[in-house]
Design a protein around this motif. Sequence first.
Motif, PDB file in Angstrom:
ATOM      1  N   UNK A  44     -11.896  34.569 -15.203  1.00  0.00           N
ATOM      2  CA  UNK A  44     -11.048  34.073 -14.022  1.00  0.00           C
ATOM      3  C   UNK A  44      -9.603  35.163 -14.296  1.00  0.00           C
ATOM      4  N   UNK A  45      -8.683  35.138 -13.466  1.00  0.00           N
ATOM      5  CA  UNK A  45      -7.255  35.707 -13.140  1.00  0.00           C
ATOM      6  C   UNK A  45      -6.335  34.911 -13.285  1.00  0.00           C
ATOM      7  N   UNK A  46      -6.688  33.417 -13.298  1.00  0.00           N
ATOM      8  CA  UNK A  46      -5.548  32.509 -13.305  1.00  0.00           C
ATOM      9  C   UNK A  46      -4.555  32.719 -12.048  1.00  0.00           C
ATOM     10  N   UNK A  47      -5.173  32.980 -10.952  1.00  0.00           N
ATOM     11  CA  UNK A  47      -4.498  33.115  -9.738  1.00  0.00           C
ATOM     12  C   UNK A  47      -4.192  31.649  -8.901  1.00  0.00           C
ATOM     13  N   UNK A  48      -4.728  30.559  -9.231  1.00  0.00           N
ATOM     14  CA  UNK A  48      -4.993  29.535  -8.360  1.00  0.00           C
ATOM     15  C   UNK A  48      -4.599  27.902  -9.435  1.00  0.00           C
ATOM     16  N   UNK A  49      -4.322  27.033  -8.863  1.00  0.00           N
ATOM     17  CA  UNK A  49      -4.308  25.457  -9.332  1.00  0.00           C
ATOM     18  C   UNK A  49      -5.403  25.272 -10.270  1.00  0.00           C
ATOM     19  N   UNK A  50      -5.167  24.344 -11.134  1.00  0.00           N
ATOM     20  CA  UNK A  50      -6.343  23.814 -11.883  1.00  0.00           C
ATOM     21  C   UNK A  50      -5.996  22.244 -12.230  1.00  0.00           C
ATOM     22  N   UNK A  51      -6.973  21.733 -12.577  1.00  0.00           N
ATOM     23  CA  UNK A  51      -6.804  20.659 -13.433  1.00  0.00           C
ATOM     24  C   UNK A  51      -8.017  20.071 -14.216  1.00  0.00           C
ATOM     25  N   UNK A  52      -7.814  19.314 -15.277  1.00  0.00           N
ATOM     26  CA  UNK A  52      -8.835  18.659 -16.101  1.00  0.00           C
ATOM     27  C   UNK A  52      -9.005  17.145 -15.470  1.00  0.00           C
ATOM     28  N   UNK A  53     -10.261  16.654 -15.896  1.00  0.00           N
ATOM     29  CA  UNK A  53     -10.438  15.415 -15.834  1.00  0.00           C
ATOM     30  C   UNK A  53     -11.249  14.938 -16.904  1.00  0.00           C
ATOM     31  N   UNK A  54     -10.544  13.926 -17.792  1.00  0.00           N
ATOM     32  CA  UNK A  54     -11.152  13.310 -19.110  1.00  0.00           C
ATOM     33  C   UNK A  54     -10.944  12.086 -18.957  1.00  0.00           C
ATOM     34  N   UNK A  55     -12.182  11.154 -19.102  1.00  0.00           N
ATOM     35  CA  UNK A  55     -12.297   9.665 -18.970  1.00  0.00           C
ATOM     36  C   UNK A  55     -11.598   9.312 -17.595  1.00  0.00           C
ATOM     37  N   UNK A  56     -11.707   9.990 -16.623  1.00  0.00           N
ATOM     38  CA  UNK A  56     -11.214   9.454 -15.243  1.00  0.00           C
ATOM     39  C   UNK A  56      -9.624   9.625 -15.036  1.00  0.00           C
ATOM     40  N   UNK A  57      -9.243  10.119 -16.002  1.00  0.00           N
ATOM     41  CA  UNK A  57      -7.558  10.764 -16.094  1.00  0.00           C
ATOM     42  C   UNK A  57      -7.550  12.346 -15.699  1.00  0.00           C
ATOM     43  N   UNK A  58      -6.676  12.591 -14.700  1.00  0.00           N
ATOM     44  CA  UNK A  58      -6.552  13.887 -14.281  1.00  0.00           C
ATOM     45  C   UNK A  58      -5.250  14.534 -15.174  1.00  0.00           C
ATOM     46  N   UNK A  59      -5.462  15.807 -15.671  1.00  0.00           N
ATOM     47  CA  UNK A  59      -4.287  16.506 -16.213  1.00  0.00           C
ATOM     48  C   UNK A  59      -4.289  17.816 -15.564  1.00  0.00           C
ATOM     49  N   UNK A  60      -3.082  18.437 -15.720  1.00  0.00           N
ATOM     50  CA  UNK A  60      -2.890  19.719 -15.254  1.00  0.00           C
ATOM     51  C   UNK A  60      -1.325  20.044 -15.145  1.00  0.00           C
ATOM     52  N   UNK A  61      -0.553  20.853 -14.386  1.00  0.00           N
ATOM     53  CA  UNK A  61       0.742  21.506 -14.322  1.00  0.00           C
ATOM     54  C   UNK A  61       1.273  20.028 -13.536  1.00  0.00           C
TER      55      UNK A  61
END
Length: 187
Positions: A44-61
Amino acid sequence: MPRQIFQLKMSLASIRPPVWRRVLVPAGYTLDRLHRVVQHAMGWRDCHLHSFEIDAVQYGEPDPDGELGLHDELDARLDAVLGKGSRFSYTYDFGDWWEHDLVVEDALTVDPEERYPVCLAGERACPPEGIGGPLGYRALLVAMDDQAAPADLADPRLALLRDWAGASFDPSRFDPDRATTLLRRFC
């Protein structure tokens, strides 16, 4: 205690044939650094937003307006939120909605002779940015298929997809050594 390395497998969800990578990353990385690993290992080129979901918890910027309700990825170390066998997800580009399934396949001791992160293996090229998510990518694969029906190939939408991807795009190509070079340079 010796430092740990996590062996992660990341796969694009809803994509056939599968697009996946296997990487080794320090367990002390934050999710912010893992975001960069996913970006460079996948292509990918890192041009868009993102998030992680770990054990129903959302992480991101963190969202300055607080509307997304994300925990700060800079505050989450891998070894604090994950362990061997952990399964979690990473979503990239909230418009095209590229979901990645990730699993911690193993937790290893650091090899002092190795530099990390490293891409061990993978298959197939990452879809082009902005292609329209999994549905657009499937249409691109049809457009590029030499065995497609002539009527399909005459569809102007498919010609646009082929142009969007570019003549050099080869969906079967992936080079783990190139991915490792990018990982070491940017992560």
